[in-house]
Structures are given as structure tokens and as C-alpha cells.
Design an enzyme around this catalytic site. Structure first.
Site, PDB file in Angstrom:
ATOM      1  CD  GLN A 127     -28.957  85.587  -1.756  1.00  0.00           C
ATOM      2  OE1 GLN A 127     -28.862  86.340  -2.702  1.00  0.00           O
ATOM      3  NE2 GLN A 127     -29.316  85.985  -0.544  1.00  0.00           N
ATOM      4  CE1 TYR A 181     -34.342  90.215  -7.428  1.00  0.00           C
ATOM      5  CE2 TYR A 181     -33.717  90.147  -5.108  1.00  0.00           C
ATOM      6  CZ  TYR A 181     -33.631  90.737  -6.363  1.00  0.00           C
ATOM      7  OH  TYR A 181     -32.840  91.847  -6.546  1.00  0.00           O
ATOM      8  NE  ARG A 193     -30.085  88.028   2.838  1.00  0.00           N
ATOM      9  CZ  ARG A 193     -29.652  89.142   2.259  1.00  0.00           C
ATOM     10  NH1 ARG A 193     -30.034  89.441   1.020  1.00  0.00           N
ATOM     11  NH2 ARG A 193     -28.834  89.953   2.878  1.00  0.00           N
ATOM     12  N   GLY A 199     -23.395  94.082   4.930  1.00  0.00           N
ATOM     13  CA  GLY A 199     -23.265  94.148   3.487  1.00  0.00           C
ATOM     14  C   GLY A 199     -22.413  95.296   3.007  1.00  0.00           C
ATOM     15  NE  ARG A 200     -26.049 100.092   2.530  1.00  0.00           N
ATOM     16  CZ  ARG A 200     -26.696 101.114   3.110  1.00  0.00           C
ATOM     17  NH1 ARG A 200     -26.393 102.347   2.770  1.00  0.00           N
ATOM     18  NH2 ARG A 200     -27.632 100.893   3.994  1.00  0.00           N
TER      19      ARG A 200
END
Length: 346
Positions: free
Chosen positions: A78, A157, A204, A296-297
């Protein structure tokens, strides 16, 4: 495996050897999307995140991809420019953003938590050179052994800042109307696709997500326009973060996007990780048309997550205090299941 910032690179952005261990442990994921990596110095968000704009960065990442490939895995990288999510204490530079709208919260720096600073509004020349930096980083990613790259247009971002009418107050060709606000995202994706081929590129997005103090007032117009502008580019995938199968916008994106769609069912922190690691939510998204699911987590704390889901085995608890920075503790020391017993033939 969704990209997860872990702050284990060196101070100058070179991936450390322990990162090769971490990712190789998780090579059973169908695809690893490696953590957010800055394509240039001013785009750095936090201390000790990886970068990819010089040869030392390529060498460091090559160790990681080699270890994952040896373990049977596949990786994309990424690419993320922080925009206003940056600080001079970290980079020595004033952050760049679409407009001089400061991040309203504090930012972690090498000198502790500091208030966000007013970023400098990017010139048109800087906008175009930043797109070229993304493309150059993508070429370096392929040289470093990645199969492709994901352009980070989510979670507050730089690209996300251009999409929002709250953080983008420009009146030129890169602001104002929906077509103006999606222009930078489209140009970055096109530049990256031209550099390495569209089949190696994903994007994304996070419609309406409020991470990093993000606000958007017209997601029902912006995201269909963005998807429509990229639908015929031959990209590898679109990655929708915090996807909700009941949301009309998710269903429209699915209908409008002709290629693979990755959906991430996670809920923003501090919402607890479900005991099933997100399996139920993932199955709902698959039923709603997603082609792949990113977690993810659950992968953070369970190197063997695929096997645990296969066996419906309990998951390791996530140790939040070790998420960002440090060494092996809370990074490469999570236990794995014992091998499954195979009945003896009689």
C-alpha cells in the site's frame, strides 16, 4: 490481510529484518497488502513507518517479499501520502495538502504528541509531481518483489483529503466540483497504472469514514463519480474499507465496479474485535457481492488466522499496547495452533 501500520521500520524508512518474520508468519493469507508506505519524504505520516523512494528502501522490502514468497505467500504494497497527517518534527518539512486546513487533533511525532500544523496548499506543479512520486514508488515496489500496489485513497490521508469538500477548498481544476475533487485520485491511479500496468494496481476508498478527523458531506455523489472514472481502466481491484452491505452506496459501488471488489468489514477502533474475527460480517459482505474480504486486527494477533477460521478455533486476544512501535513483543510472538491431527489409516 489488510494493511496495518506497525511502526517497525528504521527511522529513515527502511524495513527492518523483523518485518520479514512478521509477514512470513502470515503468508497463508490469500493476499497480504503490506502496510502503508510513503512514496516521498513529505508524505510521511508517523515515525518509523516504511518508505519506498530510494534504493535502501527497495533492499529492505526485498527481504520481506523474499521471505513471504518462500513461505508461499503473495504481497501487494500500500502506498500512502499523509497530506495534512504529518508533522515537521517527523519529516523536517511542512505537510502538503489540498488546502491549508489543519488536522484538528494531535499527531504522534518523535518528540511526543504534538498539535497538528496548518499544511501548505499544494501548487498544481506539486500535485503533478506527487502523482509521479506514486508512480516511481510503484516501480520500486515491483523491483522489490511485490506483485502490485494499492493506492491509499481512504482514512483521511492525502487522496481522501482531495475527495472531501471539507478538507479540499480549492477553486481550481483540483477542487470545487465533484469532477475537480476526484481529479487527483484519478491522476494518481492512472500514473501508477501507466508505470506498472493496471492489472497490478488497486485503490482503497472509505466513503464517509471519519478516521483522522475526516468529514465528507456528499459521498453519494463523489464515490460513484470516482468509481465511474476508473471503471474502464483495467485495475486489479477496488478495496472498500469499513464496508456495510446494508448501505445503498456500497451496493451501488458493487453494481458499478466491473472488477474484483475487496470489502473490509472491520469497525473503527475502539469497537472491539468480534470473537469470530469478523467471519460473520465477512460472510454477509460476500453474500452482498464482495469478491474478497480483507481482515486487519484479526491477522495482527493471529498469524494462522486462515487455519483458525477453518477450524473455528478461538482467536488470540489483541494486545493493543504493542500495536505501534517496539520489537518482537506483540508483533512476532503471537502463538499458533498445534498442527491438526490426521487419523491413522487402518
Amino acid at each position: 490481510m489488510a494493511p496495518l501500520t506497525r511502526n517497525r521500520a528504521s527511522a529513515d524508512g527502511v524495513p527492518e529484518p523483523i518485518m520479514a518474520t512478521y509477514y512470513a508468519q502470515r503468508a497463508s493469507a490469500g493476499l497480504i497488502i503490506a502496510e502503508a508506505t510513503t512514496p516521498n519524504a513529505v508524505g510521511q505520516t508517523y515515525p518509523d513507518i516504511p518508505a519506498l523512494y530510494n534504493d535502501a528502501h527497495v533492499t529492505g522490502w526485498r527481504r520481506v517479499t523474499g521471505a513471504v514468497r518462500a513461505a508461499g505467500g503473495t504481497m501487494f504494497l500500500q502506498l500512502q501520502h499523509g497530506g495534512r497527517i504529518g508533522h515537521p518534527d517527523t519529516t523536517g518539512l511542512t505537510p502538503l495538502a489540498p488546502s491549508p486546513v489543519a488536522f484538528p487533533d494531535s499527531i504522534h511525532t518523535p518528540n511526543g504528541s504534538k498539535p497538528g500544523v496548518v499544511p501548505r496548499e499544494m501548487t498544481v506543479a506539486e500535485i503533478r509531481s506527487t502523482a509521479k512520486d506514486f508512480a516511481a514508488a510503484a516501480r520500486r515496489a515491483i523491483d522489490a518483489g511485490f506483485e502490485g500496489v494499492e493506492v491509499h485513497g481512504a482514512n483521511g490521508y492525502l487522496i481522501h483529503q482531495f475527495l472531501s469538500d471539507v478538507t479540499n477548498r480549492r477553486t481550481d481544476a483540483y477542487g470545487g466540483s465533484v469532477s475537480g475533487r476526484i481529479r487527483f485520485a484519478v491522476e494518481v491511479v492512472e500514473a501508477v497504472a501507466d508505470a506498472i500496468g493496471p492489472s497490478r494496481v488497486g485503490l482503497r476508498i472509505a466513503p464517509g469514514v471519519t478516521a483522522n478527523a475526516m468529514r465528507e458531506t456528499d459521498i453519494e455523489h463523489v464515490y460513484p463519480a470516482l468509481v465511474g472514472a476508473l471503471a474502464d481502466k483495467g485495475l486489479a481491484y477496488l478495496h472498500v474499507v469499513f464496508a456495510d452491505p446494508e448501505q445503498p452506496l456500497f451496493r451501488r459501488i458493487r453494481d458499478d465496479w466491473p472488477a474484483a471488489l475487496i470489502a473490509n468489514p472491520s469497525l473503527p477502533w475502539p469497537t472491539p474485535l468480534p470473537a469470530d474475527g469478523g467471519r460473520h460480517a465477512a460472510e454477509r459482505l460476500l453474500s452482498a457481492g464482495a469478491d474478497l474480504i480483507s481482515l486487519g486486527r484479526a491477522f495482527l494477533a493471529n498469524p494462522d488466522l486462515v487455519e483458525r477460521l477453518r477450524r473455528s478455533a478461538p482467536l488470540n486476544p489483541v494486545r493493543v499496547e504493542h500495536w505501534y512501535g517496539g520489537g518482537a513483543l506483540g508483533y512476532t510472538d503471537y502463538p499458533v495452533l498445534a498442527p491438526a491431527r490426521v487419523p491413522l489409516a487402518h
